[in-house]
Structure formats: structure tokens, C-alpha cells
Design an enzyme around this catalytic site. Structure first.
Site, PDB file in Angstrom:
ATOM      1  N   LYS A  75       2.426 -17.027  -7.919  1.00 33.69           N
ATOM      2  CA  LYS A  75       2.869 -16.032  -6.961  1.00 33.69           C
ATOM      3  C   LYS A  75       1.936 -15.634  -5.696  1.00 33.69           C
ATOM      4  CE  LYS A  75       4.399 -11.270  -7.882  1.00 33.69           C
ATOM      5  NZ  LYS A  75       3.379 -10.424  -6.644  1.00 33.69           N
ATOM      6  N   CYS A 129      -2.181  27.445  -8.014  1.00 34.14           N
ATOM      7  CA  CYS A 129      -1.945  26.298  -6.930  1.00 34.14           C
ATOM      8  C   CYS A 129      -2.932  26.413  -6.002  1.00 34.14           C
ATOM      9  CB  CYS A 129      -0.572  26.619  -6.405  1.00 34.14           C
ATOM     10  SG  CYS A 129      -0.146  25.311  -4.912  1.00 34.14           S
ATOM     11  N   GLU A 175       7.108 -17.231   1.213  1.00 32.63           N
ATOM     12  CA  GLU A 175       6.203 -15.892   1.410  1.00 32.63           C
ATOM     13  C   GLU A 175       5.497 -16.523   2.643  1.00 32.63           C
ATOM     14  OE1 GLU A 175       4.750 -13.082  -0.334  1.00 32.63           O
ATOM     15  OE2 GLU A 175       6.787 -13.229  -1.298  1.00 32.63           O
ATOM     16  N   SER A 217      13.399  -7.434  -6.268  1.00 34.13           N
ATOM     17  CA  SER A 217      12.051  -7.543  -6.805  1.00 34.13           C
ATOM     18  C   SER A 217      12.045  -8.202  -8.126  1.00 34.13           C
ATOM     19  CB  SER A 217      11.597  -6.101  -7.130  1.00 34.13           C
ATOM     20  OG  SER A 217      11.663  -5.397  -5.871  1.00 34.13           O
ATOM     21  N   LEU A 218      10.790  -8.532  -8.509  1.00 29.69           N
ATOM     22  CA  LEU A 218      10.788  -8.976  -9.963  1.00 29.69           C
ATOM     23  C   LEU A 218      10.141  -8.370 -11.054  1.00 29.69           C
ATOM     24  CD1 LEU A 218       9.146 -12.817  -9.004  1.00 29.69           C
ATOM     25  CD2 LEU A 218      11.646 -12.221  -9.446  1.00 29.69           C
ATOM     26  N   SER A 243      -6.387 -35.888  19.332  1.00 24.50           N
ATOM     27  CA  SER A 243      -6.671 -35.764  20.483  1.00 24.50           C
ATOM     28  C   SER A 243      -5.261 -36.643  21.212  1.00 24.50           C
ATOM     29  CB  SER A 243      -7.843 -36.656  20.737  1.00 24.50           C
ATOM     30  OG  SER A 243      -7.576 -38.049  20.372  1.00 24.50           O
ATOM     31  N   GLU A 281       5.760 -21.040 -11.127  1.00 24.98           N
ATOM     32  CA  GLU A 281       5.179 -21.277  -9.803  1.00 24.98           C
ATOM     33  C   GLU A 281       4.149 -20.209  -9.415  1.00 24.98           C
ATOM     34  OE1 GLU A 281       8.462 -21.405  -6.884  1.00 24.98           O
ATOM     35  OE2 GLU A 281       9.876 -21.690  -8.642  1.00 24.98           O
ATOM     36  N   LYS A 283      10.631 -18.978 -13.715  1.00 20.46           N
ATOM     37  CA  LYS A 283      12.112 -18.839 -13.738  1.00 20.46           C
ATOM     38  C   LYS A 283      12.872 -19.742 -14.696  1.00 20.46           C
ATOM     39  CE  LYS A 283      11.080 -18.314  -8.468  1.00 20.46           C
ATOM     40  NZ  LYS A 283      11.172 -18.994  -7.554  1.00 20.46           N
ATOM     41  N   CYS A 332       5.520  27.392  -1.051  1.00 19.25           N
ATOM     42  CA  CYS A 332       4.260  26.773  -0.988  1.00 19.25           C
ATOM     43  C   CYS A 332       4.069  25.893   0.153  1.00 19.25           C
ATOM     44  CB  CYS A 332       3.869  25.886  -1.970  1.00 19.25           C
ATOM     45  SG  CYS A 332       2.359  24.922  -2.104  1.00 19.25           S
TER      46      CYS A 332
END
Length: 652
Positions: A109, A395, A164, A78-79, A30, A107, A278, A418
Site C-alpha cells: 500500500k 459553552c 499511486e 476506498s478500501l 551521456s 500488494e 485482493k 452560538c
């Protein structure tokens, strides 16, 4: 009034920091609201005194026209994923071979969206999505609506940080309840909700949905020496940092931490999908370096996917853009990882045979990579009299005989005419990651193809307003938008065009690597396989696929038609000189350099065409050794690798 506005701004920003970052509210709601309303009133009366870091500038909303592309100054990699203790031990072994005394920081993810935040003199300048790691989208206005992201840091630093953005489970539940009441489609999971929110053009919607963040990396150069020190600094600067992490040199302790977190995963207020490990020393991180795709100094352990039982009702066979025929199982619906799943991939015919999968079987279904529903195996105890599945010989689209090459696991349609193959190729070309032709989705592509208006991607650039108007459901306004999107795509980057051609093994990153050397798509018509194979990160398989495509007469015709239509063929980024002294060589830096710092040496090597890596192996061509060089130099000598010193490098 100017002084009071400054007092209120500073006071409210401190209260926001206490609440969102320290999780220690120093004022009642408040009282905060009362001060906030006072500031709003004063700013409305004296707009010339509104400060850049005012909390009022981080709420409310505007309608954005769209999101501009943003090239990251520091790429987002990327990891490497790990799914077992054995893979973590292998990672530990690789690191300890270089640095026996290495410690790790584990850590959480966070299951959210990667973001990059750039500050100048302490003020937020750019907030961007990850994108492909090199180019993302500028979403700064939406980033400003996330309350725990500081608009002004506690120190006037110029810095780029990573983290993130996520949606809490509580916020996700509230949003879906509201959407259900309004008759709107519910979000499948918090990650999807967060992704949709960050791409909202109405910034007031972003503010209402209460996204939050955890920051974990300083991408720009830092004076810190350890990753745990980076986390502490980020918290001091005003960012939210996840409180769960473990510092240790023992993989046993890392594994215990993983199991502890996995056990309390459901008790957290947000979704996580694993633990990131890491190397804690930033100097060691720099020495270990990167592969083409990921850092060598980190690995992401992914929690096992949730599994459910379902019955296979039938199987559909579909043709992809490269002619691969993929089986998809139609299932009894099951709830899996927050979504209703009624279809799952069976991968290929070899997988069906290996698992002995049959229609009518009860199977275990999971989400591969937490995204794609897939069949894991059959519950044999529940099998009755199911017959062996019939594998198609023709096919399903064009009726041509399917082939099953010895070195492949998939059935393939090799008919270039095709219909499904052509349509999938057109869809891929128009897709967001390729030429990004907004509105030209599968339904319209199918209508255009069946009407005979398009047979290859070059035909897209010959379409007229009258062509679109002949299609069912397309009005004049829609036709104008489609034509505008097609016209806009002509100025796309050349790597998007190369990726859009749908050449086997040529993804978006590979496209960029190729064009960094060749500069123009037209040059690929005469490129030699052995030259392409020398490009760092490629190899013989990609080189063969690329040359086979561009050796076709139809490729030269297609390139000419696209060029005539005005489609950009030229790579606008920095081109690699294939005649450079060290082009194609893999080089390792080790020891202390006297004249150049490590970044300067790396930049020079890369400018000379070399790939700089962090570890010595049989693939290493050259080692630059400074003073006090240790194990890497000894290994290079044992492998007979060429060794040079800093003076040699400076003279190049």
C-alpha cells in the site's frame, strides 16, 4: 529530417522504457543526453514534424490557470481498513464462504496520491486525481511531467488504469534541503510533498520534483482473468509496477508477507503504510461486488501507527459546526511520523473519563489514520499528583449550558445563535469539499461575522465590495477575488450545496445519493423520513437527521434565500426514478445468463432502481438466478428470498 526525428523519438522512448520501467538502463546518461539534445535541435528547426509521443513534450513547463473537474468513467472506491490479524481472518472467512478456492494477491500500500490515467489508441488523454471517487481534478499536464508515466503505450489500447503517485525519500530530502536554504516552509512528509506537487500550476516545478508512480489496476474492462495477470500486462504496456507482491490462498502466508514487509519498511526507497489484499480472480471480484463505500473483494491492512510520549500542558475546548464540543490537548512538542506535534485530540468527555486523562499526565500520542494526532492512553507509571480534569458545564463560546445526551459520547451546545457554531458552519460551507469559495477561510469568516455582515450561509451571497473593504487587511483586489469566488460558487453542483449546509450525518457521498432520487434541494422540504430511509446506502439515522433539518421553518427560508441569490439547487447527474419497478430493492445476480451479459443485467437492474450486491444475506430482497447457480441460490432458498430468472428480468 522527418525520418530522423521519428528515429530519435522511438529510440529515446525505448531508452526511457528500459530505464524507468524495466530498471535496466540500455544506454549511458551521456549518450542519452546527446541524442536528446539532437532531437531538441531538430524539433526547434522543424516544429511541424514534432511527434505526439516525443520525450521533449514531457519536460519543460507551462503555467496552468487552474484544474478543471473531471468525472471518472469508472469510480474510485476506498478500501476497507484492517488493523489486526483477526480482521483479516474475518475477511478471509467472508470470501471463502462464497468461493472456497479463492486465492489472494497481497500488494504494498503505497503512501501516495491515487491517480487515474486514461489512454485512447495507446496515447495518454487524461490524468486525474481521485477526488471524492466520482469527481476528481484533471491534472493531465502535470501527469505528463512524471517520467515513468508513458505518454504512449507499447500497444494501441483504449484503457483506464489506476495507481499511486509518490515522492521517493531521496527526492523528499533534497527538496526540503533546498526549501530550507531558501527560507521556505519544509514539507511535513513525502505524501504531502507529492500532493502539493501534483496541484502545482507551474508544470516545470512538477518536472523538477521527480515524482514516480506504481500502477496496479485496469479500471476499464480487461481480457485478463487474474489480478497478477493485470500487473504483468501493466508492466508490458510500459507502466511501473511494484515488484513486491505475494500470491497465495493462505492467510498465514499473507500474514508472514505482511510481517516481512513491515520489517523492511524503512529500507524501501518510498513510504508505505500497509498491505492491500485482493481476491486474485477478477470474475470472483465481480461476483463479490461492492458495498456503498468499498469493494468486498479487497481489504487494506494498515501498519500500526508510530507512538511517542508527551506531556499534557493544558486542554482547549472548541465548538464545531454541529455544536459538538471537542477537547484538544496542548502537548510538549514531539516528532511523530515526520511532523512536529504539539496538539492532539482527546475525542470527547467519555474518552477522557474512560482513560482517566488529566492535565500534567505523560501520555502516548499517535496519528489516527496516519493523519490526526490523538492521545492513546496515559503512562500511569509517570503520574504524580495530577487532579481529575474539570469538564466544562457551559459553552466556551456563548456561555449556554452544555448538554450530554444519553446516546452520545460528546458534549453539545444546542444554542443555534452560538457564535462558534455559526462561524464553523460558515467555514464549512465555504470549504473546498463544500462550496469551494476560494479565499473565504476562517480568518475572513470571523471578521465578517464579528462585523455583523453574515449570520447564516445565505448572507454570503448578499456581501458587497464595500463590506469586504471595511475589513482589516482586505484591499480592493482581494475583495474583487472574493466576490468572484462567491459568484462562481453559485453554479456548483447541488450535492456540494447540500453537503455545505452542514446537516448532521450528511456527507458528500450521502448528498449525492439523496439528490440522485430527489433531484432538487427544494424537494427535500417535503421529503418523508420513510422514503429517505429506503434509499440504498442511507437508513433511519440519516433520514431522521435530514427530515428534522428541513422541517424547520428556518430551512425553508434559507433555501428560498439561496434560490433567490441564484445558487444552483438542481442535481445535474442521472436521477434515480423512485417509482421504478425495483426501487430500493437489494438484488443479487448468480449463475450463467444466456441473453444478457452480467454488466448488461447489472445496468438494467440499477436502471430499475435496484442495488446490485455480490452476496446473499437477510438484507437481500431478490435473487436473479441463471443456469448453474450454486451456493447463492441455495442460501436464498434457505432464507426464503424471492427468486426470479433471466426471462423475468428481460420482460421488465
Amino acid at each position: 529530417m522527418k525520418k530522423r526525428i521519428k528515429e530519435l523519438t522511438d529510440l529515446l522512448n525505448r531508452y526511457r522504457y528500459d530505464y524507468y520501467t524495466k530498471d535496466a538502463p540500455s544506454v549511458s546518461d551521456s549518450d542519452y543526453d546527446k541524442l536528446y539534445r539532437e532531437l531538441v535541435t531538430l524539433e526547434q528547426s522543424y516544429p511541424e514534424y514534432v511527434l505526439q509521443d516525443s520525450p521533449t513534450q514531457q519536460v519543460g513547463g507551462t503555467i496552468l490557470k487552474g484544474f478543471e473537474k473531471y468525472r471518472h468513467q469508472y469510480p474510485l472506491f476506498s478500501l476497507q481498513d484492517a488493523f489486526s490479524r483477526e480482521e483479516l481472518d474475518a475477511f478471509d472467512k467472508r470470501v471463502k464462504a462464497e468461493f472456497p478456492n479463492a486465492t489472494y494477491l497481497a500488494e504494498l500500500k503505497i503512501d501516495g496520491l491515487s491517480i487515474s490515467l486514461s489512454y485512447e489508441n495507446g496515447f495518454l488523454q487524461v490524468g486525474a486525481t481521485r477526488g471524492d471517487g466520482n469527481i476528481g481534478e484533471n491534472i493531465t499536464e502535470n501527469i505528463k511531467k512524471i517520467k515513468d508515466i508513458p505518454y504512449q503505450l507499447s500497444e494501441p489500447l483504449t484503457i483506464t488504469v489506476r495507481g499511486e503517485a509518490y515522492m521517493s525519500r531521496q527526492s523528499f530530502k533534497a527538496i526540503n534541503e533546498a526549501r530550507q536554504e531558501n527560507g521556505e516552509t519544509e514539507f511535513a512528509n513525502p505524501r504531502n510533498a507529492a500532493a502539493g506537487t501534483l496541484r502545482q500550476l507551474d508544470t516545470s516545478v512538477v518536472a523538477k520534483r521527480q515524482l514516480a508512480t506504481f500502477l496496479y489496476q485496469e479500471a476499464s474492462p480487461t481480457a485478463r482473468n487474474q489480478q497478477n495477470e493485470v500487473l504483468a500486462e501493466l508492466a508490458d504496456l510500459g507502466f511501473s509496477v511494484n515488484p513486491y507482491y505475494q500470491l497465495t490462498s493462505s492467510m498465514d502466508e499473507i500474514w508472514d508477507f505482511i510481517k516481512t514487509i513491515e520489517a523492511k519498511r524503512d529500507q524501501l526507497a518510498y513510504d508505505i503504510d500497509g498491505v492491500v489484499i485482493k481476491v486474485n480472480s477478477l470474475a470472483m471480484q465481480e461476483e463479490l461486488g461492492f458495498t456503498v463505500k468499498a469493494p468486498r473483494w479487497a481489504i487494506a491492512y494498515k501498519f500500526p501507527a508510530e507512538e511517542k510520549e508527551a506531556e499534557i500542558l493544558s486542554v482547549d475546548w472548541t465548538v464545531g459546526r454541529t455544536g459538538v464540543v471537542t477537547p484538544t490537548a496542548n502537548l510538549t512538542p514531539v516528532q511523530l511520523a515526520g511532523t512536529t506535534v504539539s496538539r492532539a485530540t482527546l475525542h470527547n468527555v467519555d474518552y477522557i473519563a474512560e482513560k482517566d486523562i488529566r492535565i500534567g499526565d505523560t501520555v502516548i500520542v499517535y496519528k489516527a489514520g496516519d493523519i490526526i494526532p490523538a492521545v492513546l492512553n496515559v503512562v500511569m507509571s509517570k503520574r504524580n499528583q495530577q487532579e481529575v480534569m474539570l469538564i466544562p458545564k457551559l459553552c466556551p463560546s456563548c456561555g449556554s449550558e452544555l448538554v450530554h445526551f444519553e446516546d452520545e459520547v460528546a458534549l453539545r451546545c444546542i444554542n443555534p445563535l452560538c457564535p462558534s457554531l455559526i462561524q464553523r458552519s460558515l467555514e464549512h460551507f465555504a470549504s473546498r469539499d463544500a462550496m469551494n469559495i476560494t479565499g473565504l477561510g476562517p480568518a475572513i469568516v470571523e471578521k465578517l461575522f464579528l462585523a455583523g455582515f453574515v449570520h447564516d450561509v445565505a448572507d454570503i451571497y448578499q456581501l458587497t465590495k464595500e463590506d469586504f473593504m471595511q475589513l482589516d487587511g482586505i484591499k480592493e483586489k482581494s475583495a474583487d477575488k472574493l466576490l468572484a469566488a462567491i459568484e462562481a460558487s453559485k453554479s456548483n453542483s447541488a450535492e456540494k450545496l447540500l453537503f455545505g449546509l452542514g446537516i448532521r450525518h450528511i456527507g458528500s457521498k450521502v448528498s449525492r445519493l439523496i439528490l440522485e432520487v430527489y433531484g432538487d434541494i427544494s424537494a427535500l422540504l417535503t421529503a418523508k423520513e420513510e422514503e429517505i430511509a429506503r434509499i440504498d446506502g442511507l437508513g433511519s439515522t440519516i433520514a431522521q437527521s435530514l427530515t428534522q433539518y428541513f422541517e424547520q421553518k428556518t430551512a425553508a427560508i434559507l433555501v428560498d434565500e439561496l434560490k433567490t441569490a441564484g445558487v444552483n439547487m438542481h442535481y445535474s447527474g442521472q436521477k434515480v426514478n423512485s417509482d421504478a419497478a425495483l426501487f430500493g430493492l437489494t438484488v443479487v445476480l448468480t449463475g450463467k445468463l444466456n441473453q444478457l451479459n452480467r454488466n448488461e443485467a447489472k445496468d438494467k437492474l440499477e436502471a430499475l432502481g435496484a442495488k446490485v450486491t455480490g452476496s446473499v444475506s437477510k438484507k437481500t430482497d431478490l435473487v436473479i438466478a441463471g443456469s448453474d447457480a450454486g451456493s447463492k441460490l441455495e442460501k436464498a432458498k434457505s432464507l426464503g428470498i424471492r427468486i426470479e430468472d433471466e426471462d423475468w428480468l428481460r420482460q421488465l
